[in-house]
Design an enzyme around this catalytic site. Structure first.
Site: not given
Ligand code: 5RP
Length: 316
Positions: A218
């Site tokens: 991610k």
């Molecule tokens: C925290 C994460 C969160 O799950 C992530 O950043 C996703 O959320 P957003 O769309 O609010 O950024 O991994 O580190």
């Protein structure tokens, strides 16, 4: 002589139900070659059956994409806006997500075990917004991951951060434990305040995570060069939503990211901080799975939002 308390004479009179009518197999489909299909997800072809099966619960095999709902923010920032009451505000959204990214504490205390959606369990933590963010440890034992029946584990990796090395070590430990149990690992590329979120940096971070064994990664979307980042990452890439944007902008970002090779989104604030979170996650689905143009998806969002408002006013 007794055999587990039963006499031999009696045992010989037993017949297996299938043994009294054994027939030779008839149809061997001799002209039909055995299936040797490739797995639908990038980088997943050599994985074991259990690992593939879990990934196929998170990613829709029909589209190859996923809309994950991220609600794990409390693990370092406490009661985040929109997540004050996960039982009230998040549980109704789960039906519209392909997978739920959450901590074990929030899962056990706020989410009914009857949900059928796969859980991507946040497995690192150990810091707060008051301290250095990259200072994390493996915060869940693999036994508990199995007990929870998680479909994947999520690990934060801070490339260029103060604790870069420790965060990569966390990733390696979790990948190794997951490989032993057939549970895939999602590497989340954490970005420190001082890091530039460009394709060069994000491309470095995502590629390192994949090379260290993450099964999906991610990261953040960037305007320039995102397609090179996804091309150079040998496993599926999901984008985080980041801080709350106007709905049309968030839908545009999801569209561009998937158009440039992302396998979907793992979105949090741009869903649960929306005025109409249920409408928003359905609009995101329309972009990710149905390739709806952002403007169309935004109209869809507005119409769902209006319907929900009307339903509330007729009830009251
Ligand atoms: C925290 C994460 C969160 O799950 C992530 O950043 C996703 O959320 P957003 O769309 O609010 O950024 O991994 O580190």
């Amino acid at each position: 002589m007794d055999f587990i308390g039963v006499s031999w004479a009696k045992k010989e009179s037993f017949t297996m139900p299938d043994m009294d009518d054994v027939q030779d197999g008839k149809n061997f489909y001799l002209g039909v070659p055995a299936q040797t299909n490739l797995f639908f997800l990038k980088g997943g072809n050599s994985l074991d059956w259990g690992m593939k099966n879990r990934l196929a619960r998170i990613f829709n095999p029909a589209t190859g994409r996923s809309v994950m709902l991220a609600v794990d923010h409390g693990y370092f920032q406490g009661p985040t806006t929109g997540l004050e009451r996960i039982d009230v505000s998040v549980v109704p959204l789960i039906a519209h997500a392909d997978a739920l990214m959450i901590t074990r504490g929030a899962l056990r205390s706020c989410v009914p075990a009857e949900i059928s959606k796969p859980v991507v369990l946040r497995c690192t933590g150990g810091q707060s917004i008051l301290k250095e963010l990259s200072n994390e440890l493996v915060a869940v034992d693999i036994e508990d991951v199995v007990r929870i029946n998680a479909s994947a584990m999520a690990v934060q990796v801070y490339i260029g951060g103060e604790h870069e090395h420790e965060s990569i070590r966390n990733l390696v430990k979790i990948v190794d434990a997951g490989n032993r149990h057939g549970i895939p690992t999602l590497a989340v590329t954490g970005v420190g305040k001082e890091m530039v979120r460009d394709a060069k940096y994000l491309g470095l971070a995502t590629r390192i995570c994949a090379e260290m064994g993450a099964h999906f990664v991610k990261t953040y979307y960037c305007d320039k060069g995102f397609e090179k980042l996804t091309a150079a990452c040998p496993v599926p890439v999901l984008i985080a939503g980041g801080k709350k944007l106007p709905e049309l902008d968030a839908l545009m970002m999801a569209y561009q990211a998937t158009d440039q090779g992302a396998a979907g989104v793992d979105m949090g604030r741009n869903v649960f901080q929306c005025e109409a979170p249920s409408a928003m996650i359905q609009a995101v689905r329309a972009v990710v799975h149905d390739r709806a143009r952002p403007e169309k998806a935004y109209d869809f969002y507005l119409s769902l939002k209006n319907d929900a408002a009307k339903a509330i006013s007729t009830r009251s």
